[in-house]
Design an enzyme around this catalytic site. Structure first.
Site, PDB file in Angstrom:
ATOM      1  N   LYS A 190       0.832  -1.201   0.000  1.00 52.83           N
ATOM      2  CA  LYS A 190       0.000   0.000   0.000  1.00 52.83           C
ATOM      3  C   LYS A 190       0.866   1.250   0.000  1.00 52.83           C
ATOM      4  O   LYS A 190       0.606   2.214  -0.744  1.00 52.83           O
ATOM      5  CB  LYS A 190      -0.908   0.010   1.233  1.00 52.83           C
ATOM      6  CG  LYS A 190      -1.761   1.268   1.350  1.00 52.83           C
ATOM      7  CD  LYS A 190      -2.321   1.486   2.740  1.00 52.83           C
ATOM      8  CE  LYS A 190      -1.318   2.149   3.649  1.00 52.83           C
ATOM      9  NZ  LYS A 190      -1.918   2.787   4.833  1.00 52.83           N
ATOM     10  N   ASN A 191       1.898   1.269   0.839  1.00 53.44           N
ATOM     11  CA  ASN A 191       2.722   2.467   0.991  1.00 53.44           C
ATOM     12  C   ASN A 191       3.594   2.753  -0.224  1.00 53.44           C
ATOM     13  O   ASN A 191       4.189   3.828  -0.324  1.00 53.44           O
ATOM     14  CB  ASN A 191       3.593   2.357   2.244  1.00 53.44           C
ATOM     15  CG  ASN A 191       2.770   2.428   3.514  1.00 53.44           C
ATOM     16  OD1 ASN A 191       1.672   2.982   3.526  1.00 53.44           O
ATOM     17  ND2 ASN A 191       3.281   1.848   4.588  1.00 53.44           N
ATOM     18  N   CYS A 199      -4.784   7.508  10.702  1.00 55.30           N
ATOM     19  CA  CYS A 199      -4.778   6.961  12.055  1.00 55.30           C
ATOM     20  C   CYS A 199      -4.316   8.000  13.068  1.00 55.30           C
ATOM     21  O   CYS A 199      -3.393   8.775  12.801  1.00 55.30           O
ATOM     22  CB  CYS A 199      -3.846   5.742  12.134  1.00 55.30           C
ATOM     23  SG  CYS A 199      -4.439   4.306  11.225  1.00 55.30           S
ATOM     24  N   ARG A 259       1.511  14.287  13.323  1.00 52.06           N
ATOM     25  CA  ARG A 259       2.095  14.025  12.006  1.00 52.06           C
ATOM     26  C   ARG A 259       1.949  15.284  11.160  1.00 52.06           C
ATOM     27  O   ARG A 259       1.223  15.316  10.178  1.00 52.06           O
ATOM     28  CB  ARG A 259       1.397  12.834  11.344  1.00 52.06           C
ATOM     29  CG  ARG A 259       1.391  11.596  12.213  1.00 52.06           C
ATOM     30  CD  ARG A 259       0.486  10.513  11.679  1.00 52.06           C
ATOM     31  NE  ARG A 259       1.128   9.711  10.669  1.00 52.06           N
ATOM     32  CZ  ARG A 259       0.532   8.682  10.057  1.00 52.06           C
ATOM     33  NH1 ARG A 259      -0.694   8.361  10.367  1.00 52.06           N
ATOM     34  NH2 ARG A 259       1.169   7.985   9.146  1.00 52.06           N
ATOM     35  N   ASP A 310       5.592   0.602  11.932  1.00 46.40           N
ATOM     36  CA  ASP A 310       4.389  -0.130  11.527  1.00 46.40           C
ATOM     37  C   ASP A 310       4.408  -1.589  11.980  1.00 46.40           C
ATOM     38  O   ASP A 310       3.362  -2.245  12.003  1.00 46.40           O
ATOM     39  CB  ASP A 310       4.234  -0.092  10.004  1.00 46.40           C
ATOM     40  CG  ASP A 310       3.617   1.206   9.517  1.00 46.40           C
ATOM     41  OD1 ASP A 310       3.202   2.019  10.364  1.00 46.40           O
ATOM     42  OD2 ASP A 310       3.542   1.414   8.298  1.00 46.40           O
ATOM     43  N   ARG A 348      -8.040  -0.757   5.514  1.00 47.03           N
ATOM     44  CA  ARG A 348      -7.299   0.336   4.888  1.00 47.03           C
ATOM     45  C   ARG A 348      -5.941  -0.139   4.386  1.00 47.03           C
ATOM     46  O   ARG A 348      -5.437   0.370   3.382  1.00 47.03           O
ATOM     47  CB  ARG A 348      -7.085   1.488   5.876  1.00 47.03           C
ATOM     48  CG  ARG A 348      -8.295   2.345   6.176  1.00 47.03           C
ATOM     49  CD  ARG A 348      -7.928   3.504   7.089  1.00 47.03           C
ATOM     50  NE  ARG A 348      -6.708   4.149   6.613  1.00 47.03           N
ATOM     51  CZ  ARG A 348      -5.630   4.354   7.349  1.00 47.03           C
ATOM     52  NH1 ARG A 348      -5.597   3.977   8.620  1.00 47.03           N
ATOM     53  NH2 ARG A 348      -4.570   4.943   6.831  1.00 47.03           N
TER      54      ARG A 348
END
Length: 421
Positions: A22-23, A115, A120, A301, A394
């Site tokens: 995903k990233n 999240c 951030r 993560d 997600r």
């Protein structure tokens, strides 16, 4: 509202194929804003974050077609998105800033969401754009940048992945040369640069702390397949290490996750790389000490899935979270299952090896939700995992199905039609 049921599991075995990261996919999709020609991205995972970003890109004037796991983007006349509600759903939405600014000289974006794992801010993104010649104006909930971009020298106070990606996406069309110091080194950065290079960008130094970009007047389209998901791989490996068994991950890139593999080895499991993939055998038994760091350190993560594994390890495991200040929210839910966890500021002490009992827990964020699913495999009886915000979907393409392929009893409850959003 997603609800998962998880039953105790003593053994996982078999093999699974990893999905695309995903990233890596999200910034590559944003690269479609940089060219009038079609950009085709292969093996795009079925994730709600991907769905949200494609909605945002459509709002930016991008024409998008999807054929199974292949997404093609055409961006003939891009514009700034108008829906702040869409932008507020996910952190990666800010990645439209760089390419829009580079392509049109103007970008207005709402402040992103995602999240709630800590502060951030996007100040590094904006400072990078200003270093390339943009002017910034703030309004409540949004920021507007405009100006013709020129190459410049940029030093990042922290090797932010998102800021590095955004600056790269802007600099590839800026006039002149750009130098990014203290750049993020993650594999997803290297992957984005590889895609951009296939589109005609001139980039060197990706994967190091200093990236050089020679701006080009235009980029062309290409077809690109992003890298596999190292966080999904680590999550499955943690699940396998919690049980006595043998699991083969196909499509894995071990060189992208050495820190995680070293920590797993310290727990006592056996890891073997081969042409078929990576196989984990045995059950973890030794406690670990984990310190999250920017790549190539242990990824933040993976902190939550590794903590789920630590619940099974006799002795005291120590976790130091250095990236986000609010990333132990899953620990509170684990204690509801009987886990012995003490939090002191950014340090978590886990006394493992104690029996866990299935109960009802709630997903606090994406990785914490996945960790609670893993903890449910270790708990006696049945665990009900509530995910009202849909965090897990997600970032994981049907994690329950992957675990079921290995013998786990994990499934998502069907929601009545009148309950679905």
């Amino acid at each position: 509202m997603a609800t998962y049921r998880i039953r105790h599991c003593e053994r996982l075995g078999g093999e699974v194929n990893l999905h695309t990261a995903k990233n890596a996919v999200l910034p590559i999709l944003c690269a479609g804003l940089l060219t009038r020609e079609p950009l085709t991205v292969e093996r795009v995972p079925m994730l709600t974050d991907v769905d949200t970003l494609t909605e945002i890109l459509t709002d930016c004037g991008v024409e998008i077609s999807r054929n199974r796991d292949e997404v093609t983007l055409w961006s003939d006349d891009p514009r700034s998105p108008s829906s702040e509600n869409l932008l507020s759903r996910m952190r990666a939405s800010v990645l439209v800033m760089g390419p829009l600014l580079a392509r049109t000289g103007y970008a207005r974006v709402g402040l992103p969401g995602g999240c709630a794992i800590g502060q951030r801010p996007i100040d590094l993104h904006i400072k990078g754009m200003q270093a390339l010649g943009a002017e910034a104006q703030y309004t409540p909930g949004s920021v507007t940048l405009q100006g013709e971009l020129h190459g410049g020298s940029i030093y990042l106070d922290f090797p932010s992945v998102g800021a590095t990606e955004n600056i790269i996406l802007a600099a590839v069309l800026a006039k002149g040369s750009t130098r990014i110091e203290n750049a993020a080194k993650e594999p997803e950065i290297v992957d984005l640069c590889a895609c951009l290079s296939d589109m005609g960008a001139r980039i060197s130094g990706s994967g190091t702390g200093t990236i050089f970009i020679e701006g080009q007047p235009a980029l062309h389209g290409c077809t690109y397949r992003p890298i596999p998901d190292r966080i999904e791989a680590g999550t499955i490996l943690c699940a396998a290490a919690m049980t006595e068994g043998s699991v083969l991950l196909r499509g894995i890139r071990p060189e992208h996750m050495r820190a995680v593999l070293y920590k797993l080895s310290e727990t006592g499991v056996t890891l073997r790389e081969s042409g078929a993939g990576l196989r984990l055998s045995g059950r973890a038994s030794q406690p670990v000490q984990v310190r999250t760091l920017a790549y190539p350190g242990f990824p933040t993560d993976m902190q939550a899935p590794m903590m789920a594994l630590a619940l099974r390890l006799r002795g005291t495991s120590v976790f130091l979270e250095t990236i986000f200040e609010n990333r132990f929210m899953h620990a509170r839910e684990m204690t509801r299952m009987g886990a012995l966890i003490r939090i002191e500021d950014r340090i978590a002490l886990i006394t493992g090896g104690h029996a866990l009992a299935g109960t009802t827990v709630t997903s606090p964020d994406l990785r914490g939700g996945a960790a609670l699913m893993l903890a449910g495999l270790a708990a006696e009886g049945e665990t009900t995992l509530l995910d009202p915000a849909g965090h897990i979907s997600r970032g994981y393409e049907n994690l329950p199905a992957m675990l079921r392929e290995l013998g786990a009893e994990v499934w998502e409850e069907e929601q009545p039609e009148n309950v679905r959003g």
